[in-house]
Each structure stands twice: as C-alpha cells, then as structure tokens.
Design a protein around this motif. Structure first.
Motif, short mmCIF file in Angstrom:
data_model
loop_
_atom_site.label_atom_id
_atom_site.label_comp_id
_atom_site.label_asym_id
_atom_site.label_seq_id
_atom_site.Cartn_x
_atom_site.Cartn_y
_atom_site.Cartn_z
N ALA A 196 0.83 -1.20 0.00
CA ALA A 196 0.00 0.00 0.00
C ALA A 196 0.86 1.25 0.00
N ASP A 197 0.52 2.19 -0.85
CA ASP A 197 1.17 3.49 -0.95
C ASP A 197 0.93 4.27 0.34
N GLY A 198 2.02 4.55 1.08
CA GLY A 198 1.90 5.32 2.32
C GLY A 198 3.03 6.32 2.41
N ILE A 199 3.00 7.34 1.59
CA ILE A 199 4.17 8.15 1.29
C ILE A 199 4.76 8.86 2.50
N VAL A 200 3.92 9.36 3.42
CA VAL A 200 4.40 10.07 4.60
C VAL A 200 3.41 9.84 5.74
N PRO A 201 3.82 10.14 6.99
CA PRO A 201 2.85 10.10 8.08
C PRO A 201 1.85 11.25 7.97
N ALA A 202 0.67 11.05 8.51
CA ALA A 202 -0.39 12.06 8.41
C ALA A 202 0.02 13.38 9.03
N ARG A 213 -6.40 15.32 2.96
CA ARG A 213 -7.75 15.02 2.49
C ARG A 213 -8.26 13.75 3.19
N HIS A 214 -9.55 13.53 3.04
CA HIS A 214 -10.18 12.29 3.48
C HIS A 214 -9.89 12.00 4.96
N GLU A 215 -10.14 13.00 5.79
CA GLU A 215 -9.88 12.86 7.22
C GLU A 215 -10.80 11.83 7.86
N ASP A 216 -10.28 11.13 8.87
CA ASP A 216 -11.12 10.18 9.60
C ASP A 216 -11.90 10.93 10.67
N ALA A 217 -12.58 10.18 11.53
CA ALA A 217 -13.45 10.81 12.53
C ALA A 217 -12.67 11.68 13.51
N ASP A 218 -11.38 11.41 13.65
CA ASP A 218 -10.53 12.20 14.54
C ASP A 218 -9.79 13.32 13.82
N GLY A 219 -10.10 13.52 12.54
CA GLY A 219 -9.47 14.57 11.78
C GLY A 219 -8.10 14.22 11.23
N VAL A 220 -7.73 12.94 11.26
CA VAL A 220 -6.44 12.50 10.74
C VAL A 220 -6.52 12.33 9.23
N ALA A 221 -5.62 12.99 8.51
CA ALA A 221 -5.65 12.94 7.04
C ALA A 221 -5.24 11.56 6.54
N ARG A 222 -6.07 11.00 5.69
CA ARG A 222 -5.74 9.71 5.07
C ARG A 222 -5.14 9.89 3.68
N THR A 223 -5.18 11.12 3.17
CA THR A 223 -4.54 11.45 1.90
C THR A 223 -3.62 12.65 2.12
N PHE A 224 -2.43 12.58 1.56
CA PHE A 224 -1.44 13.65 1.61
C PHE A 224 -1.57 14.44 0.32
N GLY A 225 -2.05 15.69 0.41
CA GLY A 225 -2.32 16.45 -0.81
C GLY A 225 -3.47 15.83 -1.55
N THR A 226 -3.21 15.37 -2.77
CA THR A 226 -4.27 14.74 -3.57
C THR A 226 -3.88 13.39 -4.15
N LYS A 227 -2.59 13.03 -4.14
CA LYS A 227 -2.13 11.91 -4.97
C LYS A 227 -1.79 10.64 -4.21
N MET A 229 -1.59 8.24 -0.32
CA MET A 229 -2.09 8.02 1.02
C MET A 229 -1.02 8.33 2.06
N THR A 230 -1.47 8.77 3.20
CA THR A 230 -0.60 8.84 4.36
C THR A 230 -0.42 7.43 4.92
N ARG A 231 0.51 7.30 5.85
CA ARG A 231 0.66 6.02 6.55
C ARG A 231 -0.66 5.60 7.18
N GLU A 232 -1.31 6.55 7.84
CA GLU A 232 -2.57 6.24 8.51
C GLU A 232 -3.66 5.88 7.52
N GLY A 233 -3.69 6.55 6.37
CA GLY A 233 -4.67 6.21 5.35
C GLY A 233 -4.44 4.84 4.77
N ALA A 234 -3.17 4.50 4.51
CA ALA A 234 -2.84 3.18 3.96
C ALA A 234 -3.23 2.08 4.94
N LEU A 235 -2.98 2.29 6.23
CA LEU A 235 -3.33 1.26 7.22
C LEU A 235 -4.84 1.16 7.40
#
Length: 274
Positions: A196-202, A213-227, A229-235
C-alpha cells in the motif's frame, strides 16, 4: 508465488541524492535503501516471473537482488519513476510483453498502453498488450487484474495478482489517494499480502501546500495532498480490505528518522512467499 520488493521508495528514493537529513543518514548507517518503485513476482510453478513497473533503478535492482529477468510486465501509470526503466530491456531481453490499461486518459488523450507503445516504439523486443481494467488476464500463469485508483491528474491503476492453483493473492494499491473506488476495493480485498502506498505520516499533511484530504473521525488525514495516502490512510485501507499482511511502499525520506524504519514500512529486498 515469491514476491520481491525491488523498489519501495518514492520518486527520489531514500537515501535521496544530495540529502543529509536524519532519515537519509539513518538509511546509510543501517545499510538499507528505498529505490524507485518496482515489484518482482515469480511463479515457481511455471518458472516465469512478472515485473510490476519499470523503475529507473532497474539495472541496479536486478543486480542487487539477483532475481530472474521478467517474462512479462505491467505498467501502472506513466510517471517516470514507474516507467523510465523500460529502456533497460534493450540488449537484455529478446522479447517482453508489457500489459497496460487501455482506457483513454482525458489529460493526455492516450491510454497508458498507447503512451508506452509510442514512447518506446524503438524497442524491438517490446510488445504492448492493451488491457481492460477490472478484467482478469492470465500472465505468467497468474490471474492479474488492473483496477482504477485515484492519482490525479493522470489515470493510474493498482492490481491484484492471484495464483489460480494455490489461491495465494498479492494486491498492490498503486499510487493513489485514499479515495479508491469501491469496485477496485472489491478486487483488492482479502489479499495475503497488500503493498500500500503510504508516502508520509499524516502529521506531515499540514506542511503540504494542499494540506490533507479524506480525514477520519478524529481529523487525521488519510490522503497527503491529492495523490498519495498517508501512513494512517494506507493502514486504514488495509483494515477495510481485510489484508492478511500489509507492507507500506512508495515511501518518502520525509518520514522522521525515528519512524522511518518502523513496522510496517518496507525497505528494498524484502521477499515474501505466498
């Protein structure tokens, strides 16, 4: 199915040329690296191998990891870090089928298959095979399905690779935001191994000009910019896809050094038997 992670880095790799950040220094000290993205899949049953994306580091990766030259390949999209190693087939391979999506990209006016065919028209060994997304094709004795993902402004694809005899399954998200279409998620689900693409931590999304982008219920970004996923988004995606094991790839050297080599972040040379 033997899966070798030839390249687990982003477009500059880790260590990055000319960079003395703590993460690049730690990579040098540990003797590990993340070259540009590429995955080698060997089907021992038929003694053939499939290469997923042609890293610019193709020559170095194949010499370093001593894997077999590919019998076929898949190109996920036309960004240079996934494509520009294709020229290495010159005087190395007598023939190679390259599978790529046949959908027209509104941005380029051509499909990935057409772009590969046009840009590498001078390579006689190459046969480009236009492939319809979400339709399974048999390559090297394995069932391969390209799936659309979200990597603006270009079309991009993830894929699943399944052994029809053993049922072993590898899924690769491709370069993508968290906004992977449902039909694609269905194909990627229930993998033995998910890359899974997880380019950087959220936490770094705040530093991106476009934020997260695509924040979870706690406001953690699951996408870095537009292209990507963050580590948290990938997981989060891995959990939703019910992956048995997940390794994060396409990793940037922007991870803080104390986090950059922690589980489940991959490094080059990892091998998995599925």
């Amino acid at each position: 199915m033997r899966v070798t992670l030839l390249g687990t880095g982003d477009t500059t790799g880790t260590p990055t040329v000319g960079c003395d950040c703590d993460t690049c220094a730690a990579a040098r000290a540990r003797g590990v690296e993340r070259t540009r993205f590429s995955v080698h899949v060997e089907n021992e049953r038929v003694d053939e191998s499939l290469l997923i994306d042609f890293s610019p580091d193709f020559r170095y990766q194949f010499l370093r990891d001593e894997v077999s030259l590919p019998d076929a390949a898949v190109i996920t999209h036309i960004h240079f870090d996934h494509l520009d190693g294709l020229g290495n087939v010159f005087r190395v391979l007598d023939s190679l089928e390259v599978y790529a999506a046949d959908e027209t990209d509104p941005k380029t006016g051509k499909s990935v298959a057409e772009t590969v065919d046009d840009d590498y028209h001078y390579l006689d060994p190459l046969t480009v095979v236009p492939t319809s997304p979400l339709e399974t094709v048999r390559i090297c004795g394995l069932d391969v399905t390209l799936v659309p993902v979200d990597h603006p402004p270009l079309v991009c694809y993830g894929l699943s690779v399944e052994d029809p005899v053993t049922g072993a399954k590898l899924s690769i998200t491709g370069d993508t935001s968290y906004d992977v279409p449902e039909a694609s998620r269905d194909v990627l689900a229930d993998a033995d191994l998910l890359l899974a693409d997880g380019i950087v931590p959220a936490s770094l999304a705040d530093y991106h000009p476009l934020g997260g982008r695509h924040e979870d219920a706690d406001g953690v970004a699951r996408t870095f910019g537009t292209k990507h996923m963050t580590r948290e988004g990938a997981l989060a995606l891995a959990g939703e896809l019910n992956a048995d094991r997940t390794r994060l790839v396409h990793l940037a050297h922007f991870y803080p050094a104390e986090e950059a080599f922690a589980e489940p972040l991959a490094v080059d040379g990892e091998v998995y038997e599925l």
